[in-house]
Design a protein around this motif. Sequence first.
Motif, PDB file in Angstrom:
ATOM      1  N   GLY A 115       9.754   9.201  -0.916  1.00 45.09           N
ATOM      2  CA  GLY A 115       8.706   8.360  -1.486  1.00 45.09           C
ATOM      3  C   GLY A 115       7.568   9.181  -2.051  1.00 45.09           C
ATOM      4  N   HIS A 116       7.219  10.226  -1.323  1.00 46.39           N
ATOM      5  CA  HIS A 116       6.106  11.061  -1.765  1.00 46.39           C
ATOM      6  C   HIS A 116       6.421  11.735  -3.090  1.00 46.39           C
ATOM      7  CE1 HIS A 116       3.469  14.621  -1.865  1.00 46.39           C
ATOM      8  NE2 HIS A 116       2.595  13.793  -1.346  1.00 46.39           N
ATOM      9  N   PRO A 161      13.631  -1.097   6.342  1.00 48.17           N
ATOM     10  CA  PRO A 161      15.089  -1.061   6.556  1.00 48.17           C
ATOM     11  C   PRO A 161      15.482  -0.817   8.011  1.00 48.17           C
ATOM     12  CG  PRO A 161      14.435   0.421   4.768  1.00 48.17           C
ATOM     13  CD  PRO A 161      13.192  -0.005   5.465  1.00 48.17           C
ATOM     14  N   THR A 173      -0.068   3.013  -7.385  1.00 49.48           N
ATOM     15  CA  THR A 173      -1.319   2.876  -6.621  1.00 49.48           C
ATOM     16  C   THR A 173      -2.215   4.082  -6.874  1.00 49.48           C
ATOM     17  OG1 THR A 173      -0.063   1.733  -4.911  1.00 49.48           O
ATOM     18  CG2 THR A 173      -2.254   2.500  -4.305  1.00 49.48           C
ATOM     19  N   GLU A 174      -1.617   5.269  -6.844  1.00 49.93           N
ATOM     20  CA  GLU A 174      -2.427   6.476  -7.019  1.00 49.93           C
ATOM     21  C   GLU A 174      -2.970   6.583  -8.441  1.00 49.93           C
ATOM     22  OE1 GLU A 174      -1.283   9.544  -3.592  1.00 49.93           O
ATOM     23  OE2 GLU A 174      -0.080   9.795  -5.402  1.00 49.93           O
ATOM     24  N   HIS A 197       1.483   0.470   2.777  1.00 51.21           N
ATOM     25  CA  HIS A 197       2.410   1.393   2.111  1.00 51.21           C
ATOM     26  C   HIS A 197       3.262   2.154   3.122  1.00 51.21           C
ATOM     27  CE1 HIS A 197       4.098   4.384  -0.518  1.00 51.21           C
ATOM     28  NE2 HIS A 197       3.596   5.341   0.239  1.00 51.21           N
ATOM     29  N   ARG A 254      -3.755   3.979 -10.324  1.00 51.75           N
ATOM     30  CA  ARG A 254      -4.864   3.022 -10.369  1.00 51.75           C
ATOM     31  C   ARG A 254      -6.092   3.648  -9.709  1.00 51.75           C
ATOM     32  NH1 ARG A 254      -5.650  -0.498  -6.563  1.00 51.75           N
ATOM     33  NH2 ARG A 254      -3.498  -0.506  -5.922  1.00 51.75           N
ATOM     34  N   TYR A 308      15.161   2.387  -0.767  1.00 50.84           N
ATOM     35  CA  TYR A 308      13.986   1.657  -0.332  1.00 50.84           C
ATOM     36  C   TYR A 308      12.752   2.555  -0.398  1.00 50.84           C
ATOM     37  CZ  TYR A 308      11.949  -2.420   1.616  1.00 50.84           C
ATOM     38  OH  TYR A 308      11.214  -3.546   1.746  1.00 50.84           O
ATOM     39  N   ALA A 309      12.938   3.801   0.082  1.00 50.95           N
ATOM     40  CA  ALA A 309      11.837   4.763   0.070  1.00 50.95           C
ATOM     41  C   ALA A 309      11.466   5.134  -1.355  1.00 50.95           C
ATOM     42  CB  ALA A 309      12.227   6.002   0.864  1.00 50.95           C
ATOM     43  N   GLU A 357      -4.335  -0.845   2.272  1.00 54.44           N
ATOM     44  CA  GLU A 357      -3.370  -0.372   1.282  1.00 54.44           C
ATOM     45  C   GLU A 357      -2.444   0.698   1.883  1.00 54.44           C
ATOM     46  OE1 GLU A 357      -4.740   0.107  -3.275  1.00 54.44           O
ATOM     47  OE2 GLU A 357      -5.426   1.702  -1.951  1.00 54.44           O
ATOM     48  N   ALA A 410       9.361   2.450  -2.643  1.00 56.13           N
ATOM     49  CA  ALA A 410       8.020   2.594  -2.060  1.00 56.13           C
ATOM     50  C   ALA A 410       7.270   3.700  -2.802  1.00 56.13           C
ATOM     51  CB  ALA A 410       8.121   2.919  -0.571  1.00 56.13           C
ATOM     52  N   GLY A 411       8.012   4.741  -3.204  1.00 62.10           N
ATOM     53  CA  GLY A 411       7.407   5.846  -3.943  1.00 62.10           C
ATOM     54  C   GLY A 411       6.897   5.411  -5.310  1.00 62.10           C
ATOM     55  N   ARG A 437       5.846   2.419  -6.050  1.00 61.84           N
ATOM     56  CA  ARG A 437       4.592   1.696  -5.779  1.00 61.84           C
ATOM     57  C   ARG A 437       3.470   2.676  -5.462  1.00 61.84           C
ATOM     58  NH1 ARG A 437       8.086  -1.748  -3.024  1.00 61.84           N
ATOM     59  NH2 ARG A 437       7.569  -0.776  -1.029  1.00 61.84           N
ATOM     60  N   ARG A 438       3.825   3.726  -4.727  1.00 59.74           N
ATOM     61  CA  ARG A 438       2.837   4.737  -4.375  1.00 59.74           C
ATOM     62  C   ARG A 438       2.257   5.398  -5.627  1.00 59.74           C
ATOM     63  NH1 ARG A 438       1.707   7.838   0.103  1.00 59.74           N
ATOM     64  NH2 ARG A 438       0.664   9.753  -0.460  1.00 59.74           N
ATOM     65  N   SER A 449       5.840   0.137   4.817  1.00 58.31           N
ATOM     66  CA  SER A 449       6.973  -0.354   4.026  1.00 58.31           C
ATOM     67  C   SER A 449       8.207   0.538   4.176  1.00 58.31           C
ATOM     68  CB  SER A 449       6.579  -0.500   2.553  1.00 58.31           C
ATOM     69  OG  SER A 449       6.431   0.775   1.958  1.00 58.31           O
ATOM     70  N   TYR A 450       8.014   1.798   4.550  1.00 56.52           N
ATOM     71  CA  TYR A 450       9.163   2.687   4.750  1.00 56.52           C
ATOM     72  C   TYR A 450      10.016   2.263   5.951  1.00 56.52           C
ATOM     73  CZ  TYR A 450       7.084   6.037   1.472  1.00 56.52           C
ATOM     74  OH  TYR A 450       6.570   6.652   0.359  1.00 56.52           O
ATOM     75  N   LYS A 502      -8.656   8.415  -1.299  1.00 58.85           N
ATOM     76  CA  LYS A 502      -8.901   7.366  -2.296  1.00 58.85           C
ATOM     77  C   LYS A 502      -8.250   6.040  -1.915  1.00 58.85           C
ATOM     78  CE  LYS A 502      -9.017  10.688  -6.063  1.00 58.85           C
ATOM     79  NZ  LYS A 502      -8.104  11.309  -7.035  1.00 58.85           N
ATOM     80  N   TRP A 503      -7.387   6.086  -0.908  1.00 59.98           N
ATOM     81  CA  TRP A 503      -6.675   4.866  -0.518  1.00 59.98           C
ATOM     82  C   TRP A 503      -7.595   3.962   0.295  1.00 59.98           C
ATOM     83  CZ3 TRP A 503      -1.171   3.797  -0.915  1.00 59.98           C
ATOM     84  CH2 TRP A 503      -0.479   4.747  -1.670  1.00 59.98           C
TER      85      TRP A 503
END
Lengths: 283, 351
Positions: free
Chosen positions: A104-105, B152, A17-18, B145, A20, A6-7, B141, A10-11, A13-14, B148-149, B136-137
Amino acid sequence: MSPVWYAARAGVRRGWTELRQTFTTGQDVFGYVLWTVLLMVPLFLLKDDPLKGAGISTGAFMLPSMLGMTLAFTGMMTTAQLLATEREDGTLLRAKAVPHGMVGHLVGKIIMVSGTALASMALPFAVGVFLVDGVAQQGGGALLTLLWVVPLGLLATLPIGAVIGSLVNNPRTIGLLMLPVMGLVVISGIYFPLSELPGWLQTVGQIFPVYWLGLGLRSALLPTEAVAAEIGESWRYLETAGALGAWAVAGLLLAPSVLRRMARRESGAAMAERHQKAMQRVG
Amino acid sequence: MPEPFGNVFVKGGPERLLPVTRDTRGTPMSNAHALSRAGSSPPQESDTVIAVRDLRMRYRSQDVLKGVGFTARRGEVVVLLGPNGAGKTTTIEVLEGFRMRSDGDVTVLGTDPARGDERWRARLGIVLQSWRDHGKWRVRELLAHLGSYYVPYSTALIQRPWDVDELLAAVGLTEHADKRIATLSGGQRRRLDVAIGIVGRPELLFLDEPTAGLDPEARNEFHGLVRGLADENTTVLMTTHDLAEAEKLADRILILAGGRIVADGSAGELSRQASAEATVRWTLDGRPFEEATAEPTRFVRRLFEEHGDAIGGLEVRRASLEDTYLTMVRELEAGGVPVDRAAHALGEGAR
């Protein structure tokens, strides 16, 4: 789905996003354009200067080499720079405070740096291909080489960048590292063939991934006869894969433990201290 | 116009957040509240969120923490006070699992933080002092983000993460939701820090000097937010240098000095123990006078009996938490009162 997956998602997507964000931030876009201009100046000056016996101009030799250099720079220096900066400003601490945030990071950073590297290569390529003759004209087969050289190049350079970024304790140190990196470029056969250098410098140059990325990109983008300018008059695919592969393995073996050690040491107090130091430097 | 930080609790936002209970003078009733709760139902084992016993921390050869011990119950707001360098941040970081302790027993939400896994981490909220990360976020957003972690880790009782729009409203950032974080003001950033800290609907929230750099109004709104969280049964452990804030927010105050907890109790309890005397000030024929007395009511009556209408500008002041705190820390630092004795004397009534 397990929380780690899951993480990781999310990563992903992260990372997007970064990416973009960087392509819509004026300062960053200016950076990509500036980089392109810096590469194009020597290319333009030497576009009509013939490369001895290779049937291409020095400018044509430079274009793919510089793309390889761009890939190596972004993979190593951008990763290191981002990691050091994000450690200082608390981004990493935030990641550490959420469940599996570090996963994620890391995933996000890999996507972000890879995307940045591709964009930093695409722009000079798009401009340069109109400036010099004979680049990227040997059809699909040669271009397929890019499909393994570029990913392998990322795999070889990102972990090294992560290790450097974890070891330096402030982002400004990365700036100092640029000096030896400049020297590395000179002995990596980017602006002129490595075969023009004395033998021992050739050996040193061939240790680092910058040379092999340049060679890999040249093999994909230059006409067959241009191989005459290379060491042993060969594209040396096997050696390229071997050298980049070795860096990738070494980096991937080293990076996780170094990253973990760095992450473990992150705390609010450590960050506050760095913040204070950075402020003193400004003030 | 300043944003209504936390006004949602008063003006009807998310229903589970209740308005802060206040009496007519605007004093929070938290102390009385906590005492009655403690009196009516003795703390049960499952009710203890933080249990620290004999926590020790040693850097090189220097002892920073020399046996810290305290507990926190569910829904309690515990404020940790102490001079700079007393080890407040260190203590909090040990509890957060960000720092390894040298010795002692620590249990946070039933787990030793040194061995806390990510499931445990998902139940904690940490408000970090941000600086310039994620510039920049956009606000929405980043909250979406980071939230979302926590997906679960949703349970039947606790829906994780907090809905972003509700959360934005709760911290008063709704109108800045689409701004880049780099463009936020200092106060707005602090709200965002709090929002990030609570996005996973933590059962236990850590705040290390959360109101540093906030203007008085934003500070007041922040207090409403913290009380609202506590009313929802979130346990809060925070540090601050603002003693008025501690007095206002805390169910219980801990004073950390010389590597130990030297006082543990409500603001009222601490004041009563540290100094029983009130200060009376008045003017007589235009000249100012001041007298410290244990019985201010009787003293003032006598004053009027003697001088009648000649008395002006009467002021009776009980020792504030600030007086208590400063007296204690000064004595400890001067070495006048051995730490152990002070801890004994001040902590006794509260425990």
